[in-house]
Design an enzyme around this catalytic site. Sequence first.
Site, mmCIF file in Angstrom:
data_model
loop_
_atom_site.group_PDB
_atom_site.id
_atom_site.type_symbol
_atom_site.label_atom_id
_atom_site.label_comp_id
_atom_site.label_asym_id
_atom_site.label_seq_id
_atom_site.Cartn_x
_atom_site.Cartn_y
_atom_site.Cartn_z
ATOM 1 N N LYS A 197 -30.710 -16.940 -30.408
ATOM 2 C CA LYS A 197 -29.596 -16.218 -31.039
ATOM 3 C C LYS A 197 -28.301 -16.451 -30.251
ATOM 4 C CE LYS A 197 -27.776 -12.199 -30.601
ATOM 5 N NZ LYS A 197 -26.362 -12.569 -30.830
ATOM 6 N N GLU A 273 -29.818 -13.553 -16.823
ATOM 7 C CA GLU A 273 -28.713 -14.237 -16.120
ATOM 8 C C GLU A 273 -27.450 -13.470 -16.476
ATOM 9 O OE1 GLU A 273 -28.819 -16.708 -14.070
ATOM 10 O OE2 GLU A 273 -30.773 -17.621 -14.406
ATOM 11 N N CYS A 308 -19.425 -17.702 -15.393
ATOM 12 C CA CYS A 308 -20.039 -16.569 -14.691
ATOM 13 C C CYS A 308 -19.943 -16.701 -13.174
ATOM 14 C CB CYS A 308 -21.489 -16.440 -15.113
ATOM 15 S SG CYS A 308 -22.397 -17.971 -14.930
ATOM 16 N N GLU A 409 -15.953 -7.457 -13.326
ATOM 17 C CA GLU A 409 -15.896 -8.819 -13.859
ATOM 18 C C GLU A 409 -14.836 -8.894 -14.965
ATOM 19 O OE1 GLU A 409 -19.090 -10.369 -16.350
ATOM 20 O OE2 GLU A 409 -19.081 -12.191 -15.150
HETATM 21 P P1 NAD Z 1 -22.672 -10.007 -23.957
HETATM 22 O O1 NAD Z 1 -23.620 -9.357 -23.027
HETATM 23 O O2 NAD Z 1 -21.688 -9.164 -24.671
HETATM 24 O O3 NAD Z 1 -23.465 -10.802 -25.105
HETATM 25 C C1 NAD Z 1 -24.396 -11.810 -24.809
HETATM 26 C C2 NAD Z 1 -25.350 -11.977 -25.978
HETATM 27 O O4 NAD Z 1 -26.102 -10.772 -26.141
HETATM 28 C C3 NAD Z 1 -24.682 -12.222 -27.311
HETATM 29 O O5 NAD Z 1 -25.466 -13.124 -28.050
HETATM 30 C C4 NAD Z 1 -24.669 -10.847 -27.952
HETATM 31 O O6 NAD Z 1 -24.603 -10.892 -29.357
HETATM 32 C C5 NAD Z 1 -25.992 -10.297 -27.475
HETATM 33 N N1 NAD Z 1 -26.061 -8.828 -27.408
HETATM 34 C C6 NAD Z 1 -25.039 -7.949 -27.255
HETATM 35 N N2 NAD Z 1 -25.526 -6.695 -27.168
HETATM 36 C C7 NAD Z 1 -26.876 -6.784 -27.263
HETATM 37 C C8 NAD Z 1 -27.937 -5.836 -27.209
HETATM 38 N N3 NAD Z 1 -27.707 -4.531 -27.045
HETATM 39 N N4 NAD Z 1 -29.209 -6.281 -27.318
HETATM 40 C C9 NAD Z 1 -29.457 -7.596 -27.452
HETATM 41 N N5 NAD Z 1 -28.499 -8.546 -27.525
HETATM 42 C C10 NAD Z 1 -27.219 -8.141 -27.407
HETATM 43 O O7 NAD Z 1 -21.946 -11.148 -23.103
HETATM 44 P P2 NAD Z 1 -20.757 -12.084 -23.586
HETATM 45 O O8 NAD Z 1 -19.505 -11.296 -23.606
HETATM 46 O O9 NAD Z 1 -21.185 -12.842 -24.789
HETATM 47 O O10 NAD Z 1 -20.710 -13.156 -22.380
HETATM 48 C C11 NAD Z 1 -20.034 -12.953 -21.193
HETATM 49 C C12 NAD Z 1 -20.979 -12.480 -20.106
HETATM 50 O O11 NAD Z 1 -22.014 -13.436 -19.907
HETATM 51 C C13 NAD Z 1 -20.289 -12.347 -18.751
HETATM 52 O O12 NAD Z 1 -20.699 -11.145 -18.151
HETATM 53 C C14 NAD Z 1 -20.819 -13.535 -17.960
HETATM 54 O O13 NAD Z 1 -20.817 -13.363 -16.571
HETATM 55 C C15 NAD Z 1 -22.203 -13.649 -18.503
HETATM 56 N N6 NAD Z 1 -22.749 -14.990 -18.238
HETATM 57 C C16 NAD Z 1 -23.702 -15.119 -17.269
HETATM 58 C C17 NAD Z 1 -24.211 -16.370 -16.961
HETATM 59 C C18 NAD Z 1 -25.254 -16.556 -15.898
HETATM 60 O O14 NAD Z 1 -25.887 -17.599 -15.901
HETATM 61 N N7 NAD Z 1 -25.454 -15.619 -15.004
HETATM 62 C C19 NAD Z 1 -23.757 -17.493 -17.666
HETATM 63 C C20 NAD Z 1 -22.794 -17.315 -18.655
HETATM 64 C C21 NAD Z 1 -22.296 -16.062 -18.939
#
Ligand code: NAD
Length: 505
Positions: A197, A273, A308, A409
Amino acid sequence: MTIATQDKVLATASLPLAEQWLKEPGRAFINGKFVDHHNTAVIDTINPANGKRLGGFFASGKEDVDNAVAAARRAFRDAAWKKMARRERAFLLRRIADVIRANAAELATLEALDNGKLYKEAFLDDLPESADVFDYYAGWTDKFYAENCPVDEGFLNYTRHEPIGVCGLIVPWNFPLLLAMWKIAPALAMGNTVIVKPSPFTSMSLIRAVELIAEADILPAGVLNLVLGGADSGKLLCEHSGVDKISFTGSTQTGKQIVQLAGVSNLKLLGLELGGKSANIVFEDVPDLQFAIDRSFQAMFSHKGEKCSEPTRLFVQQKLYEQFIEALKERADKIVCGAQFDEQAQQGAQCNQPHFDKIMHYIAMGKSAGFRLVSGGERDMNGSNGQGLFVRPTIFADVDNRHALAQEEIFGPVLAVTPFETEEQVVAMANDTIYGLAAGFWTNDVSRAHRVAAELDAGMVFVNKYGCYDFASPFGGSKQSGWGKEMAVHSLHAYTKLKSVWVKL
Ligand code: NAD
Protein backbone atom coordinates in the site's frame (compact mmCIF):
# COMPACT_ATOMS: atom_id res chain seq x y z
CA MET A 1 23.64 16.54 -10.95
CA THR A 2 23.22 16.19 -14.71
CA ILE A 3 21.72 13.56 -16.97
CA ALA A 4 23.17 12.45 -20.29
CA THR A 5 21.64 13.58 -23.59
CA GLN A 6 20.34 10.12 -24.35
CA ASP A 7 18.53 10.09 -20.99
CA LYS A 8 17.11 13.55 -21.66
CA VAL A 9 15.56 12.23 -24.84
CA LEU A 10 13.97 9.42 -22.85
CA ALA A 11 12.65 11.93 -20.32
CA THR A 12 11.09 14.09 -23.03
CA ALA A 13 9.47 11.06 -24.64
CA SER A 14 8.15 9.73 -21.35
CA LEU A 15 6.21 12.85 -20.35
CA PRO A 16 3.38 12.47 -22.90
CA LEU A 17 3.30 8.74 -22.15
CA ALA A 18 2.89 9.42 -18.44
CA GLU A 19 0.31 12.14 -19.03
CA GLN A 20 -1.71 9.80 -21.23
CA TRP A 21 -1.54 7.04 -18.61
CA LEU A 22 -2.63 9.45 -15.85
CA LYS A 23 -5.96 10.08 -17.63
CA GLU A 24 -7.45 6.88 -16.19
CA PRO A 25 -7.79 6.58 -12.40
CA GLY A 26 -5.44 4.07 -10.78
CA ARG A 27 -6.94 0.88 -9.41
CA ALA A 28 -6.09 -1.75 -6.85
CA PHE A 29 -4.50 -4.96 -8.15
CA ILE A 30 -5.81 -8.11 -6.51
CA ASN A 31 -5.36 -11.75 -7.47
CA GLY A 32 -3.71 -10.89 -10.76
CA LYS A 33 -6.36 -8.39 -11.91
CA PHE A 34 -7.04 -4.68 -11.63
CA VAL A 35 -10.22 -4.20 -9.64
CA ASP A 36 -13.33 -2.76 -11.33
CA HIS A 37 -14.74 -0.07 -9.08
CA HIS A 38 -18.37 0.97 -9.20
CA ASN A 39 -19.77 3.99 -7.41
CA THR A 40 -16.46 4.68 -5.72
CA ALA A 41 -15.16 8.25 -5.59
CA VAL A 42 -11.83 8.99 -7.23
CA ILE A 43 -9.19 10.42 -4.89
CA ASP A 44 -7.22 13.14 -6.67
CA THR A 45 -3.48 13.42 -6.63
CA ILE A 46 -1.91 16.87 -7.08
CA ASN A 47 1.29 17.97 -8.77
CA PRO A 48 2.99 19.86 -5.90
CA ALA A 49 5.06 21.97 -8.29
CA ASN A 50 2.00 23.73 -9.73
CA GLY A 51 -1.00 22.79 -7.59
CA LYS A 52 -2.81 21.22 -10.55
CA ARG A 53 -4.61 17.90 -10.53
CA LEU A 54 -2.32 15.20 -11.83
CA GLY A 55 -4.54 12.16 -11.77
CA GLY A 56 -6.44 10.02 -9.33
CA PHE A 57 -7.13 6.57 -7.96
CA PHE A 58 -9.91 4.54 -6.38
CA ALA A 59 -9.35 4.01 -2.66
CA SER A 60 -9.63 0.43 -1.48
CA GLY A 61 -12.34 -0.46 1.01
CA LYS A 62 -12.81 -3.39 3.36
CA GLU A 63 -13.98 -5.71 0.60
CA ASP A 64 -10.83 -5.00 -1.44
CA VAL A 65 -8.55 -5.58 1.53
CA ASP A 66 -10.38 -8.80 2.42
CA ASN A 67 -10.09 -9.97 -1.20
CA ALA A 68 -6.40 -9.08 -1.33
CA VAL A 69 -5.69 -10.99 1.88
CA ALA A 70 -7.64 -14.02 0.64
CA ALA A 71 -5.82 -13.96 -2.72
CA ALA A 72 -2.44 -13.61 -1.04
CA ARG A 73 -3.26 -16.51 1.31
CA ARG A 74 -4.32 -18.76 -1.58
CA ALA A 75 -1.19 -17.90 -3.55
CA PHE A 76 0.99 -18.50 -0.49
CA ARG A 77 -0.43 -21.99 -0.07
CA ASP A 78 -0.39 -22.80 -3.78
CA ALA A 79 2.37 -25.18 -4.82
CA ALA A 80 3.08 -22.99 -7.86
CA TRP A 81 4.64 -20.45 -5.49
CA LYS A 82 5.31 -22.43 -2.33
CA LYS A 83 7.25 -25.24 -4.01
CA MET A 84 8.88 -23.13 -6.66
CA ALA A 85 12.59 -23.89 -7.08
CA ARG A 86 14.71 -21.14 -5.58
CA ARG A 87 16.50 -20.54 -8.84
CA GLU A 88 13.16 -20.13 -10.59
CA ARG A 89 12.11 -17.54 -8.01
CA ALA A 90 15.42 -15.74 -8.56
CA PHE A 91 14.76 -15.74 -12.29
CA LEU A 92 11.36 -14.09 -11.76
CA LEU A 93 12.89 -11.42 -9.54
CA ARG A 94 15.48 -10.65 -12.21
CA ARG A 95 12.71 -10.27 -14.76
CA ILE A 96 11.06 -7.70 -12.49
CA ALA A 97 14.36 -5.82 -12.34
CA ASP A 98 14.46 -5.84 -16.15
CA VAL A 99 10.90 -4.51 -16.41
CA ILE A 100 11.69 -1.62 -14.06
CA ARG A 101 14.88 -0.78 -15.96
CA ALA A 102 13.17 -0.91 -19.33
CA ASN A 103 10.51 1.56 -18.12
CA ALA A 104 12.72 3.69 -15.88
CA ALA A 105 12.06 6.97 -17.68
CA GLU A 106 8.28 6.63 -17.51
CA LEU A 107 8.34 5.52 -13.87
CA ALA A 108 10.73 8.34 -12.93
CA THR A 109 8.42 10.80 -14.67
CA LEU A 110 5.41 9.63 -12.68
CA GLU A 111 7.45 9.61 -9.48
CA ALA A 112 8.66 13.15 -10.01
CA LEU A 113 5.27 14.55 -11.05
CA ASP A 114 3.51 13.00 -8.07
CA ASN A 115 6.14 13.65 -5.39
CA GLY A 116 7.53 16.97 -6.58
CA LYS A 117 11.11 15.74 -6.69
CA LEU A 118 13.21 16.58 -9.72
CA TYR A 119 13.07 14.16 -12.61
CA LYS A 120 16.86 13.82 -12.56
CA GLU A 121 16.73 12.77 -8.89
CA ALA A 122 14.06 10.17 -9.58
CA PHE A 123 15.80 8.89 -12.70
CA LEU A 124 19.36 8.84 -11.35
CA ASP A 125 18.76 7.87 -7.71
CA ASP A 126 15.40 6.16 -7.16
CA LEU A 127 14.93 4.13 -10.33
CA PRO A 128 18.27 2.32 -10.63
CA GLU A 129 18.05 1.19 -7.02
CA SER A 130 14.41 0.13 -7.42
CA ALA A 131 15.54 -2.31 -10.11
CA ASP A 132 18.87 -3.34 -8.58
CA VAL A 133 17.29 -4.43 -5.32
CA PHE A 134 15.50 -7.25 -7.20
CA ASP A 135 18.80 -8.46 -8.65
CA TYR A 136 20.39 -8.25 -5.21
CA TYR A 137 17.71 -10.37 -3.53
CA ALA A 138 17.48 -12.73 -6.51
CA GLY A 139 21.09 -13.57 -5.66
CA TRP A 140 20.15 -14.42 -2.07
CA THR A 141 17.39 -16.95 -2.80
CA ASP A 142 19.74 -19.95 -2.59
CA LYS A 143 22.39 -18.53 -0.25
CA PHE A 144 20.54 -17.99 3.00
CA TYR A 145 21.90 -20.91 5.01
CA ALA A 146 20.27 -22.22 8.15
CA GLU A 147 22.13 -23.89 11.04
CA ASN A 148 23.15 -27.38 11.99
CA CYS A 149 23.08 -27.00 15.79
CA PRO A 150 25.73 -28.74 17.96
CA VAL A 151 23.29 -30.47 20.36
CA ASP A 152 23.94 -33.62 22.43
CA GLU A 153 24.92 -36.85 20.68
CA GLY A 154 21.98 -38.99 19.59
CA PHE A 155 20.09 -36.13 17.98
CA LEU A 156 20.23 -34.11 14.84
CA ASN A 157 18.99 -30.57 15.32
CA TYR A 158 18.78 -28.11 12.47
CA THR A 159 16.93 -24.90 11.68
CA ARG A 160 14.82 -23.85 8.73
CA HIS A 161 14.12 -20.34 7.48
CA GLU A 162 10.50 -20.46 6.40
CA PRO A 163 8.46 -17.70 4.74
CA ILE A 164 6.15 -15.84 7.12
CA GLY A 165 3.09 -15.87 4.87
CA VAL A 166 0.98 -12.85 3.87
CA CYS A 167 2.95 -9.63 4.34
CA GLY A 168 1.38 -6.16 4.32
CA LEU A 169 3.86 -3.55 3.11
CA ILE A 170 2.99 0.07 3.90
CA VAL A 171 5.17 2.85 2.53
CA PRO A 172 5.39 6.66 2.76
CA TRP A 173 5.55 9.35 0.09
CA ASN A 174 9.21 10.39 0.08
CA PHE A 175 10.64 7.49 -1.98
CA PRO A 176 7.37 5.85 -3.02
CA LEU A 177 8.65 3.33 -5.53
CA LEU A 178 12.04 2.64 -4.01
CA LEU A 179 10.83 1.95 -0.47
CA ALA A 180 8.12 -0.36 -1.80
CA MET A 181 10.69 -2.28 -3.85
CA TRP A 182 13.03 -2.51 -0.82
CA LYS A 183 10.28 -4.56 0.81
CA ILE A 184 8.75 -6.43 -2.12
CA ALA A 185 12.06 -7.89 -3.37
CA PRO A 186 13.22 -9.67 -0.17
CA ALA A 187 9.66 -10.66 0.79
CA LEU A 188 9.18 -12.45 -2.55
CA ALA A 189 12.73 -13.83 -2.54
CA MET A 190 11.89 -15.68 0.68
CA GLY A 191 8.60 -17.08 -0.69
CA ASN A 192 6.04 -14.77 0.95
CA THR A 193 3.09 -13.18 -0.78
CA VAL A 194 2.52 -9.46 -0.40
CA ILE A 195 -0.08 -6.70 -0.32
CA VAL A 196 1.56 -3.35 -0.81
CA LYS A 197 0.00 0.00 0.00
CA PRO A 198 1.56 3.30 -1.09
CA SER A 199 0.84 6.72 0.39
CA PRO A 200 -2.28 8.41 -1.05
CA PHE A 201 -0.06 11.40 -1.93
CA THR A 202 2.15 9.33 -4.24
CA SER A 203 0.48 6.18 -5.54
CA MET A 204 1.04 6.61 -9.25
CA SER A 205 4.52 5.18 -9.85
CA LEU A 206 3.76 2.03 -7.88
CA ILE A 207 0.42 1.47 -9.65
CA ARG A 208 2.20 1.76 -13.00
CA ALA A 209 5.06 -0.50 -11.89
CA VAL A 210 2.60 -3.18 -10.77
CA GLU A 211 0.78 -2.82 -14.10
CA LEU A 212 4.04 -3.30 -16.01
CA ILE A 213 4.98 -6.35 -13.95
CA ALA A 214 1.49 -7.76 -14.54
CA GLU A 215 1.70 -7.12 -18.30
CA ALA A 216 4.99 -9.03 -18.38
CA ASP A 217 3.14 -11.96 -16.76
CA ILE A 218 5.94 -12.70 -14.31
CA LEU A 219 4.26 -13.74 -11.05
CA PRO A 220 1.45 -16.20 -10.26
CA ALA A 221 -1.86 -14.48 -9.44
CA GLY A 222 -2.14 -13.35 -5.82
CA VAL A 223 1.61 -13.20 -5.11
CA LEU A 224 1.80 -9.43 -5.55
CA ASN A 225 -1.29 -7.39 -4.63
CA LEU A 226 -1.76 -3.66 -4.42
CA VAL A 227 -4.32 -1.76 -2.35
CA LEU A 228 -4.74 2.01 -2.43
CA GLY A 229 -5.75 4.76 -0.05
CA GLY A 230 -4.60 6.42 3.13
CA ALA A 231 -4.82 5.66 6.82
CA ASP A 232 -8.14 3.82 6.41
CA SER A 233 -6.86 1.15 4.04
CA GLY A 234 -3.59 0.98 6.00
CA LYS A 235 -5.53 0.32 9.20
CA LEU A 236 -7.61 -2.38 7.51
CA LEU A 237 -4.40 -4.19 6.62
CA CYS A 238 -2.89 -3.77 10.08
CA GLU A 239 -5.94 -5.04 11.94
CA HIS A 240 -6.62 -7.94 9.56
CA SER A 241 -6.05 -11.26 11.25
CA GLY A 242 -5.23 -12.83 7.87
CA VAL A 243 -2.06 -10.73 7.58
CA ASP A 244 0.98 -12.35 9.19
CA LYS A 245 3.39 -9.45 9.09
CA ILE A 246 3.34 -5.70 8.53
CA SER A 247 6.48 -4.06 7.28
CA PHE A 248 5.94 -0.35 7.70
CA THR A 249 7.98 2.70 6.74
CA GLY A 250 6.58 6.03 7.88
CA SER A 251 6.28 8.33 10.84
CA THR A 252 6.89 7.34 14.46
CA GLN A 253 3.35 8.48 15.29
CA THR A 254 1.77 6.08 12.77
CA GLY A 255 4.22 3.35 13.83
CA LYS A 256 2.84 3.54 17.37
CA GLN A 257 -0.74 3.18 16.07
CA ILE A 258 0.30 0.15 14.04
CA VAL A 259 1.80 -1.51 17.11
CA GLN A 260 -1.60 -1.20 18.81
CA LEU A 261 -3.54 -2.49 15.79
CA ALA A 262 -1.22 -5.49 15.50
CA GLY A 263 -1.63 -6.17 19.21
CA VAL A 264 -5.42 -6.19 19.25
CA SER A 265 -5.73 -8.34 16.12
CA ASN A 266 -3.44 -11.37 15.78
CA LEU A 267 -0.16 -10.11 17.27
CA LYS A 268 1.25 -10.05 13.76
CA LEU A 269 4.98 -9.54 13.31
CA LEU A 270 6.10 -5.97 12.75
CA GLY A 271 9.01 -4.28 11.04
CA LEU A 272 9.06 -0.53 11.62
CA GLU A 273 11.25 2.04 9.83
CA LEU A 274 10.29 5.34 11.41
CA GLY A 275 11.27 8.97 11.74
CA GLY A 276 14.56 10.63 12.60
CA LYS A 277 16.28 13.77 13.80
CA SER A 278 19.85 12.86 13.04
CA ALA A 279 22.95 14.66 14.24
CA ASN A 280 25.98 15.65 12.17
CA ILE A 281 29.00 16.62 14.28
CA VAL A 282 31.99 18.55 12.95
CA PHE A 283 35.05 18.35 15.19
CA GLU A 284 37.85 20.88 14.81
CA ASP A 285 40.15 18.15 13.47
CA VAL A 286 37.89 17.45 10.46
CA PRO A 287 40.18 15.89 7.83
CA ASP A 288 38.92 17.79 4.78
CA LEU A 289 36.89 20.86 5.66
CA GLN A 290 35.68 21.60 2.11
CA PHE A 291 34.45 18.05 1.63
CA ALA A 292 32.73 18.14 5.02
CA ILE A 293 30.93 21.37 4.10
CA ASP A 294 29.86 20.12 0.67
CA ARG A 295 28.73 16.74 1.91
CA SER A 296 26.96 18.11 4.99
CA PHE A 297 25.06 20.51 2.76
CA GLN A 298 24.15 17.85 0.22
CA ALA A 299 23.15 15.25 2.82
CA MET A 300 20.87 17.80 4.46
CA PHE A 301 19.26 19.51 1.48
CA SER A 302 19.16 16.98 -1.37
CA HIS A 303 15.73 15.48 -2.10
CA LYS A 304 14.37 18.75 -0.62
CA GLY A 305 15.11 17.57 2.91
CA GLU A 306 12.50 14.81 2.72
CA LYS A 307 14.79 11.97 3.78
CA CYS A 308 14.39 10.10 7.04
CA SER A 309 18.14 9.95 7.77
CA GLU A 310 19.03 13.50 6.74
CA PRO A 311 21.28 15.31 9.25
CA THR A 312 18.84 17.96 10.46
CA ARG A 313 20.88 18.86 13.54
CA LEU A 314 24.37 20.16 12.85
CA PHE A 315 26.83 20.56 15.72
CA VAL A 316 30.03 22.43 14.90
CA GLN A 317 32.95 22.83 17.30
CA GLN A 318 33.43 26.43 18.39
CA LYS A 319 36.60 27.22 16.40
CA LEU A 320 34.98 26.32 13.04
CA TYR A 321 31.44 27.40 13.90
CA GLU A 322 31.08 30.75 12.09
CA GLN A 323 33.19 29.64 9.12
CA PHE A 324 31.06 26.52 8.61
CA ILE A 325 27.80 28.45 8.87
CA GLU A 326 29.04 31.05 6.38
CA ALA A 327 29.98 28.33 3.87
CA LEU A 328 26.57 26.66 4.20
CA LYS A 329 24.84 30.01 3.77
CA GLU A 330 26.75 30.64 0.57
CA ARG A 331 25.51 27.34 -0.86
CA ALA A 332 21.93 27.66 0.44
CA ASP A 333 21.46 31.20 -0.91
CA LYS A 334 22.32 29.99 -4.42
CA ILE A 335 19.97 27.01 -4.57
CA VAL A 336 17.43 27.21 -7.39
CA CYS A 337 14.03 25.72 -6.64
CA GLY A 338 11.98 24.57 -9.59
CA ALA A 339 9.59 22.10 -11.17
CA GLN A 340 10.38 18.51 -12.05
CA PHE A 341 11.77 19.05 -15.56
CA ASP A 342 13.38 22.45 -14.99
CA GLU A 343 17.01 21.85 -15.97
CA GLN A 344 18.30 24.66 -13.76
CA ALA A 345 16.44 23.48 -10.68
CA GLN A 346 18.39 21.95 -7.80
CA GLN A 347 15.50 21.51 -5.39
CA GLY A 348 11.98 20.34 -6.14
CA ALA A 349 8.61 21.03 -4.53
CA GLN A 350 7.69 19.67 -1.10
CA CYS A 351 5.43 16.69 -1.56
CA ASN A 352 2.03 17.90 -0.43
CA GLN A 353 0.11 20.83 1.09
CA PRO A 354 -0.22 19.56 4.71
CA HIS A 355 3.48 18.76 4.71
CA PHE A 356 4.38 22.19 3.27
CA ASP A 357 2.23 23.84 5.97
CA LYS A 358 4.01 21.81 8.63
CA ILE A 359 7.43 22.95 7.40
CA MET A 360 6.33 26.59 7.32
CA HIS A 361 4.94 26.21 10.83
CA TYR A 362 8.36 25.06 12.12
CA ILE A 363 10.08 27.92 10.30
CA ALA A 364 7.71 30.39 12.00
CA MET A 365 8.45 28.69 15.31
CA GLY A 366 12.22 29.09 14.77
CA LYS A 367 11.78 32.76 13.93
CA SER A 368 9.62 33.49 16.95
CA ALA A 369 12.07 31.66 19.21
CA GLY A 370 14.64 34.22 18.07
CA PHE A 371 17.18 31.78 16.60
CA ARG A 372 19.55 33.36 14.08
CA LEU A 373 18.07 32.91 10.58
CA VAL A 374 21.10 32.44 8.34
CA SER A 375 19.39 31.57 5.07
CA GLY A 376 15.91 30.97 3.64
CA GLY A 377 13.01 30.99 6.02
CA GLU A 378 10.40 31.56 3.34
CA ARG A 379 8.44 30.11 0.46
CA ASP A 380 10.19 30.18 -2.92
CA MET A 381 7.97 31.59 -5.67
CA ASN A 382 10.25 30.58 -8.55
CA GLY A 383 8.44 29.73 -11.78
CA SER A 384 5.23 28.50 -10.21
CA ASN A 385 3.04 31.63 -9.92
CA GLY A 386 2.89 31.04 -6.22
CA GLN A 387 1.17 27.66 -6.64
CA GLY A 388 4.23 25.43 -6.18
CA LEU A 389 5.11 24.11 -2.74
CA PHE A 390 8.71 25.33 -2.75
CA VAL A 391 10.59 26.16 0.44
CA ARG A 392 13.94 27.96 0.44
CA PRO A 393 16.70 25.89 2.08
CA THR A 394 16.53 27.23 5.62
CA ILE A 395 19.34 27.43 8.17
CA PHE A 396 18.86 28.50 11.77
CA ALA A 397 22.00 28.99 13.89
CA ASP A 398 22.48 29.11 17.67
CA VAL A 399 19.57 26.71 18.13
CA ASP A 400 18.86 25.35 21.60
CA ASN A 401 19.04 21.56 21.26
CA ARG A 402 16.04 21.18 23.60
CA HIS A 403 13.81 23.38 21.43
CA ALA A 404 11.14 21.76 19.19
CA LEU A 405 13.09 22.90 16.13
CA ALA A 406 15.91 20.57 17.18
CA GLN A 407 13.79 17.84 18.72
CA GLU A 408 10.85 17.27 16.37
CA GLU A 409 11.04 15.80 12.89
CA ILE A 410 10.31 18.50 10.30
CA PHE A 411 11.19 16.38 7.26
CA GLY A 412 11.91 19.38 5.08
CA PRO A 413 14.83 21.68 4.17
CA VAL A 414 15.26 23.16 7.65
CA LEU A 415 18.60 22.83 9.42
CA ALA A 416 19.27 23.61 13.09
CA VAL A 417 22.91 24.50 13.89
CA THR A 418 24.35 24.49 17.42
CA PRO A 419 27.91 25.12 18.64
CA PHE A 420 29.77 22.84 21.06
CA GLU A 421 33.02 22.81 22.99
CA THR A 422 33.80 19.25 24.08
CA GLU A 423 33.32 15.74 22.77
CA GLU A 424 31.44 14.70 25.88
CA GLN A 425 29.06 17.64 25.57
CA VAL A 426 28.29 17.04 21.89
CA VAL A 427 27.72 13.30 22.27
CA ALA A 428 25.23 14.04 25.05
CA MET A 429 23.43 16.59 22.85
CA ALA A 430 23.42 14.29 19.82
CA ASN A 431 21.87 11.48 21.88
CA ASP A 432 19.36 13.77 23.54
CA THR A 433 16.44 12.91 21.24
CA ILE A 434 13.70 10.30 21.08
CA TYR A 435 15.04 9.27 17.67
CA GLY A 436 18.04 7.10 16.78
CA LEU A 437 18.03 6.63 13.03
CA ALA A 438 21.43 7.95 11.95
CA ALA A 439 24.32 10.14 13.09
CA GLY A 440 27.56 11.31 11.54
CA PHE A 441 30.75 13.02 12.56
CA TRP A 442 34.00 14.29 11.13
CA THR A 443 37.39 13.79 12.77
CA ASN A 444 40.99 12.97 11.97
CA ASP A 445 41.54 11.18 15.26
CA VAL A 446 41.22 7.42 14.86
CA SER A 447 40.67 6.81 18.58
CA ARG A 448 37.91 9.39 18.69
CA ALA A 449 36.37 7.90 15.55
CA HIS A 450 35.79 4.54 17.22
CA ARG A 451 34.97 6.02 20.63
CA VAL A 452 32.27 8.35 19.31
CA ALA A 453 30.89 5.75 16.87
CA ALA A 454 30.31 3.51 19.89
CA GLU A 455 28.78 6.31 22.00
CA LEU A 456 26.25 7.58 19.46
CA ASP A 457 22.87 5.92 19.96
CA ALA A 458 21.83 5.55 16.33
CA GLY A 459 21.23 2.66 13.95
CA MET A 460 23.65 4.01 11.35
CA VAL A 461 26.80 6.04 12.04
CA PHE A 462 28.81 7.76 9.32
CA VAL A 463 32.42 8.79 9.92
CA ASN A 464 33.92 11.40 7.57
CA LYS A 465 31.13 11.09 5.00
CA TYR A 466 27.53 11.58 5.99
CA GLY A 467 25.08 9.28 4.20
CA CYS A 468 26.52 6.01 2.88
CA TYR A 469 24.09 3.34 1.76
CA ASP A 470 24.54 -0.08 0.21
CA PHE A 471 22.31 -3.16 -0.10
CA ALA A 472 25.10 -5.03 1.74
CA SER A 473 24.77 -2.93 4.91
CA PRO A 474 21.90 -2.89 7.43
CA PHE A 475 19.50 0.05 7.24
CA GLY A 476 17.33 1.15 10.15
CA GLY A 477 17.23 2.95 13.45
CA SER A 478 17.18 2.50 17.19
CA LYS A 479 15.00 4.08 19.90
CA GLN A 480 11.80 5.54 18.40
CA SER A 481 13.22 5.37 14.87
CA GLY A 482 12.14 1.79 14.49
CA TRP A 483 12.21 -1.92 15.11
CA GLY A 484 14.41 -4.20 13.04
CA LYS A 485 16.67 -3.66 10.08
CA GLU A 486 16.27 -3.79 6.33
CA MET A 487 18.83 -4.63 3.62
CA ALA A 488 21.54 -7.29 3.39
CA VAL A 489 20.75 -10.56 5.19
CA HIS A 490 18.59 -8.62 7.67
CA SER A 491 15.71 -8.32 5.20
CA LEU A 492 15.84 -12.10 4.81
CA HIS A 493 15.48 -12.55 8.56
CA ALA A 494 12.70 -9.96 8.46
CA TYR A 495 10.68 -12.02 5.95
CA THR A 496 11.28 -15.51 7.39
CA LYS A 497 10.47 -17.31 10.60
CA LEU A 498 12.93 -19.71 12.18
CA LYS A 499 12.00 -23.29 12.91
CA SER A 500 14.09 -25.71 15.00
CA VAL A 501 13.80 -29.36 13.90
CA TRP A 502 14.87 -32.25 16.23
CA VAL A 503 15.49 -35.75 14.93
CA LYS A 504 16.30 -38.64 17.30
CA LEU A 505 18.98 -40.73 15.68
P1 NAD B 1 2.87 8.41 7.59
O1 NAD B 1 3.20 7.67 8.83
O2 NAD B 1 1.89 9.51 7.67
O3 NAD B 1 2.31 7.42 6.47
C1 NAD B 1 3.05 6.31 6.01
C2 NAD B 1 2.11 5.29 5.41
O4 NAD B 1 1.24 4.79 6.43
C3 NAD B 1 1.20 5.82 4.33
O5 NAD B 1 1.04 4.83 3.34
C4 NAD B 1 -0.10 6.08 5.06
O6 NAD B 1 -1.23 6.07 4.22
C5 NAD B 1 -0.12 4.93 6.04
N1 NAD B 1 -0.89 5.17 7.27
C6 NAD B 1 -1.18 6.36 7.85
N2 NAD B 1 -1.85 6.15 9.00
C7 NAD B 1 -1.98 4.81 9.15
C8 NAD B 1 -2.55 3.97 10.15
N3 NAD B 1 -3.13 4.47 11.24
N4 NAD B 1 -2.49 2.63 9.98
C9 NAD B 1 -1.88 2.11 8.90
N5 NAD B 1 -1.33 2.84 7.91
C10 NAD B 1 -1.36 4.18 8.05
O7 NAD B 1 4.27 8.93 7.01
P2 NAD B 1 4.49 9.87 5.76
O8 NAD B 1 4.13 11.26 6.13
O9 NAD B 1 3.89 9.24 4.56
O10 NAD B 1 6.09 9.76 5.57
C11 NAD B 1 7.00 10.52 6.27
C12 NAD B 1 7.56 9.75 7.45
O11 NAD B 1 8.18 8.55 7.00
C13 NAD B 1 8.66 10.52 8.18
O12 NAD B 1 8.44 10.40 9.56
C14 NAD B 1 9.93 9.80 7.78
O13 NAD B 1 10.98 9.91 8.70
C15 NAD B 1 9.45 8.40 7.66
N6 NAD B 1 10.38 7.60 6.84
C16 NAD B 1 11.18 6.69 7.48
C17 NAD B 1 12.09 5.95 6.75
C18 NAD B 1 12.99 4.95 7.41
O14 NAD B 1 13.53 4.11 6.70
N7 NAD B 1 13.19 4.99 8.70
C19 NAD B 1 12.18 6.13 5.36
C20 NAD B 1 11.34 7.05 4.75
C21 NAD B 1 10.44 7.78 5.50
